[in-house]
Design a protein around this motif. Structure first.
Motif, PDB file in Angstrom:
ATOM      1  N   GLN A 143      14.394  50.945  -5.183  1.00  0.00           N
ATOM      2  CA  GLN A 143      14.171  49.335  -4.942  1.00  0.00           C
ATOM      3  C   GLN A 143      14.216  48.820  -6.475  1.00  0.00           C
ATOM      4  O   GLN A 143      14.084  49.294  -7.390  1.00  0.00           O
ATOM      5  N   LYS A 144      14.298  47.405  -6.122  1.00  0.00           N
ATOM      6  CA  LYS A 144      14.526  46.500  -7.369  1.00  0.00           C
ATOM      7  C   LYS A 144      13.440  45.512  -7.646  1.00  0.00           C
ATOM      8  O   LYS A 144      12.870  44.923  -6.327  1.00  0.00           O
ATOM      9  N   GLY A 145      12.881  45.263  -8.790  1.00  0.00           N
ATOM     10  CA  GLY A 145      11.880  44.192  -8.962  1.00  0.00           C
ATOM     11  C   GLY A 145      12.351  43.302 -10.288  1.00  0.00           C
ATOM     12  O   GLY A 145      12.914  44.227 -11.211  1.00  0.00           O
ATOM     13  N   TRP A 146      11.950  42.435 -10.293  1.00  0.00           N
ATOM     14  CA  TRP A 146      12.113  41.468 -11.579  1.00  0.00           C
ATOM     15  C   TRP A 146      11.503  40.492 -11.801  1.00  0.00           C
ATOM     16  O   TRP A 146      10.580  40.094 -11.070  1.00  0.00           O
ATOM     17  N   CYS A 147      11.565  40.141 -13.143  1.00  0.00           N
ATOM     18  CA  CYS A 147      10.622  38.977 -13.785  1.00  0.00           C
ATOM     19  C   CYS A 147      11.311  38.213 -14.628  1.00  0.00           C
ATOM     20  O   CYS A 147      12.059  38.757 -15.530  1.00  0.00           O
ATOM     21  N   GLU A 148      10.902  36.976 -14.825  1.00  0.00           N
ATOM     22  CA  GLU A 148      11.592  36.029 -16.059  1.00  0.00           C
ATOM     23  C   GLU A 148      10.633  35.548 -16.678  1.00  0.00           C
ATOM     24  O   GLU A 148       9.444  35.084 -16.251  1.00  0.00           O
ATOM     25  N   THR A 149      10.974  35.298 -17.888  1.00  0.00           N
ATOM     26  CA  THR A 149       9.975  34.517 -18.886  1.00  0.00           C
ATOM     27  C   THR A 149      10.909  33.675 -19.778  1.00  0.00           C
ATOM     28  O   THR A 149      12.011  33.813 -19.991  1.00  0.00           O
ATOM     29  N   ARG A 150      10.029  32.698 -20.461  1.00  0.00           N
ATOM     30  CA  ARG A 150      10.817  31.734 -21.397  1.00  0.00           C
ATOM     31  C   ARG A 150      10.345  31.775 -22.803  1.00  0.00           C
ATOM     32  O   ARG A 150       8.938  31.774 -22.753  1.00  0.00           O
ATOM     33  N   ILE A 151      11.170  31.772 -23.891  1.00  0.00           N
ATOM     34  CA  ILE A 151      10.883  31.595 -25.124  1.00  0.00           C
ATOM     35  C   ILE A 151      10.702  30.228 -25.586  1.00  0.00           C
ATOM     36  O   ILE A 151      11.803  29.552 -25.453  1.00  0.00           O
ATOM     37  N   ILE A 152       9.521  29.604 -25.954  1.00  0.00           N
ATOM     38  CA  ILE A 152       9.236  28.257 -26.022  1.00  0.00           C
ATOM     39  C   ILE A 152       8.972  28.096 -27.618  1.00  0.00           C
ATOM     40  O   ILE A 152       8.500  29.292 -28.305  1.00  0.00           O
ATOM     41  N   ASN A 153       9.227  26.914 -28.121  1.00  0.00           N
ATOM     42  CA  ASN A 153       8.734  26.502 -29.441  1.00  0.00           C
ATOM     43  C   ASN A 153       7.318  26.069 -29.644  1.00  0.00           C
ATOM     44  O   ASN A 153       6.904  25.328 -28.655  1.00  0.00           O
ATOM     45  N   GLN A 154       6.673  26.684 -30.384  1.00  0.00           N
ATOM     46  CA  GLN A 154       5.071  26.144 -30.556  1.00  0.00           C
ATOM     47  C   GLN A 154       4.760  24.933 -31.006  1.00  0.00           C
ATOM     48  O   GLN A 154       3.717  24.416 -31.193  1.00  0.00           O
ATOM     49  N   THR A 155       6.151  24.335 -31.683  1.00  0.00           N
ATOM     50  CA  THR A 155       5.670  22.866 -32.160  1.00  0.00           C
ATOM     51  C   THR A 155       5.329  21.847 -30.840  1.00  0.00           C
ATOM     52  O   THR A 155       6.054  21.891 -29.794  1.00  0.00           O
ATOM     53  N   LEU A 156       4.298  20.994 -31.009  1.00  0.00           N
ATOM     54  CA  LEU A 156       3.871  20.053 -30.173  1.00  0.00           C
ATOM     55  C   LEU A 156       4.901  18.634 -30.194  1.00  0.00           C
ATOM     56  O   LEU A 156       5.423  18.515 -31.081  1.00  0.00           O
ATOM     57  N   SER A 157       4.970  18.146 -28.840  1.00  0.00           N
ATOM     58  CA  SER A 157       5.890  16.924 -28.883  1.00  0.00           C
ATOM     59  C   SER A 157       4.743  15.931 -28.234  1.00  0.00           C
ATOM     60  O   SER A 157       4.243  16.161 -27.143  1.00  0.00           O
ATOM     61  N   LEU A 158       4.555  14.803 -29.159  1.00  0.00           N
ATOM     62  CA  LEU A 158       3.922  13.681 -28.501  1.00  0.00           C
ATOM     63  C   LEU A 158       4.559  12.606 -28.253  1.00  0.00           C
ATOM     64  O   LEU A 158       5.392  12.208 -29.342  1.00  0.00           O
TER      65      LEU A 158
END
Length: 575
Positions: A323-338
């Motif tokens: 059986q297969k299981g998977w998960c995804e995540t995303r690497i983001i920039n910690q810099t703020l945008s206003l």
């Protein structure tokens, strides 16, 4: 008609309409007593078969074999009255074949309802529900699956987002039977990465998932022989020409006879690394899997804007089922945008209210957590440039940190005095007040006096109302603001500042709004105070002008259809 007079003229659409035909509207104006043509104009008309507002709804978004599809179609005409003529309903499978149809269904109240029972083993894919009446066609897609209960399931868990300052990415893998007993066997985890392209196909990759499941299930067979161990399923040697065919293995009917399924372009992930663990009986789980950030940077060239996928395959040791299981995540920039939300350049009308919005997010447009937003401050400075050349400073717009949770504990003045704590003006000098939170530098008891009624009014009338206006910002990071623009204003300079306890620097955003042009500086402003409108309720609109109005005309449109129109006289309307 008199000069400057506006009048509506109803023209009947000629019968026998054809979409391919070309229609033109020509208007000619002559004197009252006849004579030469004073003016003329001609424009092209586009014929559309859409004369109804059709809304199709179903009881589910995804169906399994054997379930029933309940369809309801609501049809209203341009006057928002129920459609009382006939309509046709079709159920179409993914291959385009009409599986079921209802012809010439008579409608009384503008509602068409039918039920279609799916077979036990339906075609997997998107089924189409089509409603057709007098040439107008509306369609809706629903997903049909055939779900089989697996012997066990594999679960992979990762954080939704990972900061680029982290050193590793952690993935936790677990598996369990349907009776919640832990499933054990050979666990193989593969790490993949790709550039964030905005596509995460979770809804339409069922066929691909089935093919991949068959592929990995076949290649994990313990009886797989070297004779058939190739991607085409063709024997490596001819058994009839060998003296000892058993040395090449036995014929395996379960061996994979197809190559690995080809993934579409948006699912082409870059392989990073993999890890295999033995999770057998009498052994315990050795903990989560880790992926180093430097491995991602070596394979992808950067960690900015990267999406990570962890796929876990567990081959159960007793049933030999994978059986297969998977998960995804995303690497983001910690810099703020206003930034200020809206189409640039922003436009305002002098002397009218100006409505705007400002949003604070991470650099990758990921929302900030509510805990950080509640402990942040947002300040908007507004300056107006007049036609005379001077610049006027308008009142600032400020969103403070959350203090209401701490105010309630200071309402009991008698209790504070009993323990010798200062209140009112005596507490104003207590600027180093710090009850369990280093972010507060003011004692909330300074806002209360000995008058209990004033304290209650402050809490529920002033403080509560302000906190409700900040609720959207503290949940989503978007703050909507409104202020009145002074007369004879040419430009508005908006500057926003954002700070929180976790950010050492102050984030800043600037924008400029320009005055719209109006003959003789006359402007009309329209807004609606109805935020959430339900069926059967009134929608309230407000019209404001900076000059006296004799009358104004209005129309209401929905789905490119004029629903209503009228004229309001302004004898009682003032700027």
């Amino acid at each position: 008609m008199h000069p400057m007079e506006t009048r509506a003229i109803l023209l009947q659409v000629p019968p026998g309409n054809n979409v391919d035909s070309e229609y033109r509207l020509r208007v000619e104006g002559a004197g009252i007593n006849g004579g030469a043509i004073i003016f003329e104009n001609e424009t092209i008309l586009e014929f559309s078969r859409q004369f109804l507002s059709i809304s199709i709804s179903t009881n589910r978004a995804v169906y399994d074999g054997g379930q029933d599809i309940r369809v309801r179609a609501v049809m209203l005409d341009t006057a928002l009255q129920p459609y009382t003529d006939i309509a046709d309903l079709f159920i179409i499978d993914p291959d385009g074949y009409v599986i079921r149809k209802w012809n010439s269904k008579q409608l009384n109240v503008g509602v068409l309802k039918e039920v279609f029972w799916l077979p036990e083993f339906p075609k997997v894919g998107f089924w189409k529900i089509r409603v057709q009446t007098q040439g107008q066609v509306e369609e809706k897609l629903v997903k049909v699956e055939k779900y089989y209960r697996p012997k066990f399931e594999v679960f992979v868990r990762m954080p939704t987002f990972i900061f680029d300052t982290e050193s590793v990415i952690k993935a936790e893998v677990s598996s369990a039977y349907l009776m919640e007993k832990t499933a054990k066997g050979t666990l193989h985890l593969r790490w993949y990465a790709k550039k964030v392209d905005g596509t995460t196909p979770l809804y339409n990759d069922t066929v691909l998932f089935r093919n991949e499941y068959s592929y990995y299930h076949n290649i994990s067979n313990v009886y797989n022989s070297q004779l058939y161990n190739n991607k085409d399923g063709i024997p490596n040697r001819n058994i009839s020409l060998t003296s000892n065919p058993s040395r090449y293995g036995y014929l395996d009917p379960y061996v994979n006879t197809t190559s690995q399924p080809i993934r579409p372009l948006f699912q082409n992930w870059t392989y990073i690394t993999s890890e295999r663990r033995l999770f057998y009986p009498l052994t315990s789980n050795t903990g989560p899997f880790y992926l180093q950030m430097n491995q991602i940077e070596q394979m992808m060239g950067t960690v900015q804007g990267i999406q990570i996928r962890a796929e876990a395959f567990l081959t159960e040791y007793f049933y030999n089922n994978t059986q297969k299981g998977w998960c995804e995540t995303r690497i983001i920039n910690q810099t703020l945008s206003l930034r200020f939300v809206g189409n640039t350049p922003l436009v305002f009308k002098p002397g009218m209210p100006f409505e705007g919005a400002v949003t604070v997010r991470y650099h990758d447009q990921v929302a900030l957590p509510e805990e950080i937003l509640k402990d942040s401050e947002l300040t908007i400075i507004i300056r107006a440039k007049k036609k005379e050349g001077g610049v006027e400073e308008l009142p600032q717009i400020r969103v403070p940190r959350v203090l209401s949770d701490q105010f309630n504990i200071f309402q009991d003045i008698d209790r504070l005095k009993h323990y010798g704590q200062s209140t009112g003006s005596d507490a104003q000098s207590d600027v180093d007040f710090n009850p369990n939170d280093p972010g507060y530098n003011i004692n909330p008891a300074s806002f209360f006096s000995d008058d209990a009624e004033k304290n209650t009014e402050f809490l529920f009338h002033e403080l509560y109302a302000k906190e409700k206006s900040y609720e959207e910002y503290r949940k989503t990071g978007v703050h909507r603001f409104t202020f009145d623009v002074p007369e004879k204003t040419e430009e508005l300079y908006l500057t926003a500042y954002y700070t929180d306890t976790k950010t050492t620097t102050k984030t800043q955003a600037e924008t400029t709004a320009y005055a719209s042009y109006g003959p003789q500086d006359r402007h009309v402003f329209v807004r609606s105070s109805s935020k959430a409108i339900n069926v059967g309720e009134y929608a309230i609109f407000h019209v404001k002008s900076n000059f006296p109005l004799k009358h104004f005309d209005w129309i209401i449109m929905s789905k490119n259809i004029i629903l209503n129109s009228g004229r309001e006289y302004g004898s009682e309307i003032h700027p």
